[in-house]
Enzyme design. Structure first.
Site, short mmCIF file in Angstrom:
data_model
loop_
_atom_site.label_atom_id
_atom_site.label_comp_id
_atom_site.label_asym_id
_atom_site.label_seq_id
_atom_site.Cartn_x
_atom_site.Cartn_y
_atom_site.Cartn_z
N TRP A 147 28.49 31.00 40.11
CA TRP A 147 27.93 30.00 41.14
C TRP A 147 28.03 28.59 40.52
O TRP A 147 27.65 27.50 41.30
CB TRP A 147 26.37 30.36 41.11
N LYS A 171 34.71 38.07 46.11
CA LYS A 171 33.22 38.37 46.28
C LYS A 171 32.71 36.96 45.42
O LYS A 171 32.68 36.97 44.22
CB LYS A 171 32.74 39.35 45.69
N PRO A 172 31.99 35.80 46.00
CA PRO A 172 31.48 34.95 45.28
C PRO A 172 30.02 35.14 44.90
O PRO A 172 29.38 36.29 45.30
CB PRO A 172 31.58 33.97 46.50
N SER A 174 26.19 35.25 44.43
CA SER A 174 25.00 35.34 45.67
C SER A 174 24.36 34.27 45.77
O SER A 174 23.65 34.01 46.87
CB SER A 174 24.30 36.67 45.57
N SER A 225 29.52 35.74 33.28
CA SER A 225 28.74 35.85 31.94
C SER A 225 29.63 36.77 31.13
O SER A 225 30.17 37.66 31.55
CB SER A 225 27.58 36.33 32.30
N GLU A 246 37.29 35.29 32.48
CA GLU A 246 36.86 33.88 32.17
C GLU A 246 35.25 34.22 31.75
O GLU A 246 34.76 34.13 32.88
CB GLU A 246 37.29 33.00 33.32
N CYS A 280 30.76 26.31 31.96
CA CYS A 280 31.07 26.97 30.70
C CYS A 280 31.87 26.65 29.76
O CYS A 280 31.74 26.82 28.85
CB CYS A 280 32.38 27.95 31.32
N GLU A 377 24.30 30.19 25.13
CA GLU A 377 24.71 29.18 26.05
C GLU A 377 23.23 28.94 26.64
O GLU A 377 22.48 29.35 27.23
CB GLU A 377 25.49 29.66 27.43
P1 NAP Z 1 27.29 36.35 36.22
O1 NAP Z 1 25.83 36.65 36.27
O2 NAP Z 1 28.02 37.12 35.31
O3 NAP Z 1 27.87 36.41 37.76
C1 NAP Z 1 29.11 36.13 37.94
C2 NAP Z 1 29.62 36.84 39.23
O4 NAP Z 1 29.58 38.29 38.95
C3 NAP Z 1 28.42 36.66 40.42
O5 NAP Z 1 29.77 36.72 41.45
C4 NAP Z 1 27.78 37.94 40.36
O6 NAP Z 1 27.42 38.30 41.39
C5 NAP Z 1 28.83 38.85 39.79
N1 NAP Z 1 28.03 40.01 38.99
C6 NAP Z 1 27.00 40.33 38.57
N2 NAP Z 1 26.73 41.54 38.04
C7 NAP Z 1 28.01 42.35 38.40
C8 NAP Z 1 28.32 43.49 38.06
N3 NAP Z 1 27.59 44.43 37.45
N4 NAP Z 1 29.66 43.71 38.53
C9 NAP Z 1 30.48 42.74 39.16
N5 NAP Z 1 29.93 41.49 39.48
C10 NAP Z 1 28.83 41.37 38.91
O7 NAP Z 1 27.48 34.76 35.71
P2 NAP Z 1 26.89 33.52 36.31
O8 NAP Z 1 25.42 33.23 35.88
O9 NAP Z 1 27.25 33.47 37.96
O10 NAP Z 1 27.85 32.44 35.61
C11 NAP Z 1 27.45 31.76 34.68
C12 NAP Z 1 28.52 32.25 33.55
O11 NAP Z 1 29.85 32.18 33.99
C13 NAP Z 1 28.25 31.61 32.05
O12 NAP Z 1 28.09 32.48 31.26
C14 NAP Z 1 29.36 30.83 32.22
O13 NAP Z 1 29.74 30.30 30.99
C15 NAP Z 1 30.33 31.48 32.89
N6 NAP Z 1 31.58 30.82 33.36
C16 NAP Z 1 32.81 30.91 32.93
C17 NAP Z 1 33.80 30.28 33.00
C18 NAP Z 1 35.27 30.44 32.54
O14 NAP Z 1 36.22 29.98 33.07
N7 NAP Z 1 35.33 30.90 31.44
C19 NAP Z 1 33.59 29.23 34.37
C20 NAP Z 1 32.48 29.20 34.88
C21 NAP Z 1 31.33 29.94 34.41
P3 NAP Z 1 25.82 38.07 42.16
O15 NAP Z 1 25.90 36.38 42.00
O16 NAP Z 1 25.96 38.75 43.37
O17 NAP Z 1 25.02 38.48 40.98
#
Ligand code: NAP
Length: 473
Positions: A147, A171-172, A174, A225, A246, A280, A377
């Protein structure tokens, strides 16, 4: 309340089942997103598989022209999309505008890279054989995006996958699916063949499981994450499914006494507070050489205090809301934990008394090594600062992390720049640069920050298989 469509086999589809999308600046729902169940995901993968044959056989130039058309459409609708990013994510409008511009740039870069999926001819070992190395598209890709940069991080997967000749299902997150839905409209307007790109939304666990279990889905590209990344690694083991990951970061910033102080303050400010600290590659730990520690803190606190907090739609605002209540609880916990451990709270530290999820830009000094914010983080506008004595100590502290996404340093010493570039354990290093991302340079991390690289020429590679063809002559 407007309902936004998913995009299935060339149709922008409003489904019966929907969910509410909230504006973090108010905490109120303002739109609905269509949602699909697992059987629809199975069908989308089947359709993407069928569309793959035609798409991969289009020339690189032909695929590139399609990507240019999507880029033009995105550019045409840039103001509307930027506003939508601010509404669903909260970030200041200028940053949303920057996000749309960067996504457009990614599309144009990969439109050109589509023509450069070079193989090679290698020297033969015996005279009766010749050897070709071919690069061929992997197949159907399941892309999952977070997000915090809801448009650009989705495009960072979709554009190279399409350029390589893969078909993609996105899949973006939610919390921020709407700009992805408008992106699907742009793809539709560009006239891509049906099912080459599809957009779904719904239960992350179900969709992720279908991507993992369905043998027709050949690759998963995930940004999010480390916690979810680890689950995907476990799930991918069953079919040895390739993953690009990532994941999270915990970037150190090293400010040396030979740095230009005002550049260091401005660069650290950008690395810390861009996207309200929810990046991130955000600065999470700021180490400043003892001799300039207090002058740095004074200037940094002054600049932090001057940051304007508010609704991202206000053009003056530099710090928007956090994404939700959970993020607020975490930010407060990190600050309170640091203060309990002996840190000095120099500014901020509180939730703003108003609707939405606003947190004061915060600076903490003398944060203890074991403080939560020094290894987890924070994902909030909270800047922990500590002093160091010598370069070697600074490097050791910087590398003391499970993560290795990005690192920053401010120094004018050329030798030191090289030593830092070589010894800091991070995939991206900004030296006298608080915003090191560029479309043409690889983006990604080491250690628990992930596998693989996006962007640059490496970005295309993530969606190509390498094949050796040995020809007897
Ligand atoms: P997240 O909770 O891991 O969610 C990321 C995506 O994964 C969302 O689309 C989420 O869907 C989906 N997801 C959740 N549970 C899943 C599962 N069991 N199987 C498959 N997909 C699943 O992370 P976030 O809170 O959105 O983003 C923040 C994190 O991303 C931070 O740790 C940040 O550092 C990291 N990040 C990394 C980078 C990079 O380039 N390295 C860039 C940006 C962010 P829902 O939204 O529907 O739950």
């Amino acid at each position: 309340m407007k309902t936004y469509p998913v995009y299935l086999k060339g149709d922008l589809t409003i489904t019966e089942k929907t969910f509410v999308v909230k504006n973090p600046a108010t905490g109120e729902g303002f739109a609905r997103m269509s949602s699909v169940d697992r059987p629809v995901v199975t069908q989308a993968i089947q359709d993407a598989h069928e569309a793959f044959h035609g798409w991969r056989h289009l020339s690189g130039k032909g695929r590139g022209e399609m990507l240019h058309k999507i880029a033009s459409e995105l550019h045409r609708r840039r103001e509307e999309i930027a506003r939508l990013i601010t509404l669903e994510n909260g970030k200041p409008l200028t940053q949303s505008q920057g996000e749309v511009a960067m996504a457009t740039d990614h599309l144009r870069w990969f439109a050109e890279e589509a023509r450069r999926a070079y193989g090679r001819v290698i020297p033969h070992q015996v005279d009766e054989k010749r050897h070709l190395i071919l690069k061929t598209p992997i197949g159907v890709v399941g892309a999952i995006s977070p997000w915090n940069f809801p448009l650009v991080l989705a495009v960072r997967k979709v554009a190279p996958a399409l350029a390589a000749g893969c078909t993609v299902i996105l899949k973006p997150a939610s919390r921020t699916p709407l700009c992805a839905s408008v992106f699907a409209e742009c793809v539709n307007a560009a006239g891509l063949p049906a099912a080459v790109f599809q957009l779904i939304a719904g239960s992350a666990a179900e969709i992720g499981q279908e991507f993992l279990d369905n043998p027709l889905c050949r690759k998963i590209s995930f940004t999010g994450s480390t916690e979810v990344g680890k689950k995907l690694i476990e799930g991918a083991a069953k079919q040895v499914k390739p993953l690009s990951l990532e994941l999270g970061g915990h970037a150190p910033v090293l400010v040396f006494e030979d740095a230009d102080l005002s550049d260091a303050v401005e660069g650290t400010l950008a690395a810390k507070f861009r996207n309200t600290g929810q990046s991130c590659i955000a600065a999470n730990r700021i180490y400043v050489q003892r001799s300039i520690y207090e002058p740095f803190l004074k200037a940094f606190v002054e600049r932090t205090r001057a940051l304007k907090v508010g609704d991202g739609l206000d053009p003056e605002v530099q710090i928007g809301p956090l994404i939700d209540e959970e993020a607020m609880v975490k930010a407060l916990e990190h600050v309170q934990d640091a203060v309990r451990g002996g840190a000095r709270l120099l500014c901020g530290g509180n939730r703003l008394e108003r609707a939405g999820f606003f947190f004061e830009p915060t600076v903490l000094a003398d944060v203890p090594k074991g403080g939560l914010c020094m290894y987890e983080e924070t994902f909030a506008p909270v800047a922990p600062v500590c002093a160091f004595e010598k370069e070697a100590q600074a490097i050791e502290q910087a590398n003391h992390s499970a993560y290795g996404l990005s690192a920053y340093a401010f120094t004018r010493d050329l030798g030191r720049m090289f030593r830092l570039a070589e010894s800091l354990e991070a995939g991206m290093i900004g030296i006298n640069d608080g915003v090191p991302t560029a479309t043409q340079a690889p983006f990604g991390g080491v250690k628990q920050s992930g596998w693989g690289r996006e962007l640059g020429s490496e970005g295309l590679d993530a969606f190509l298989d390498t094949k050796h063809v040995s020809i007897g002559i």
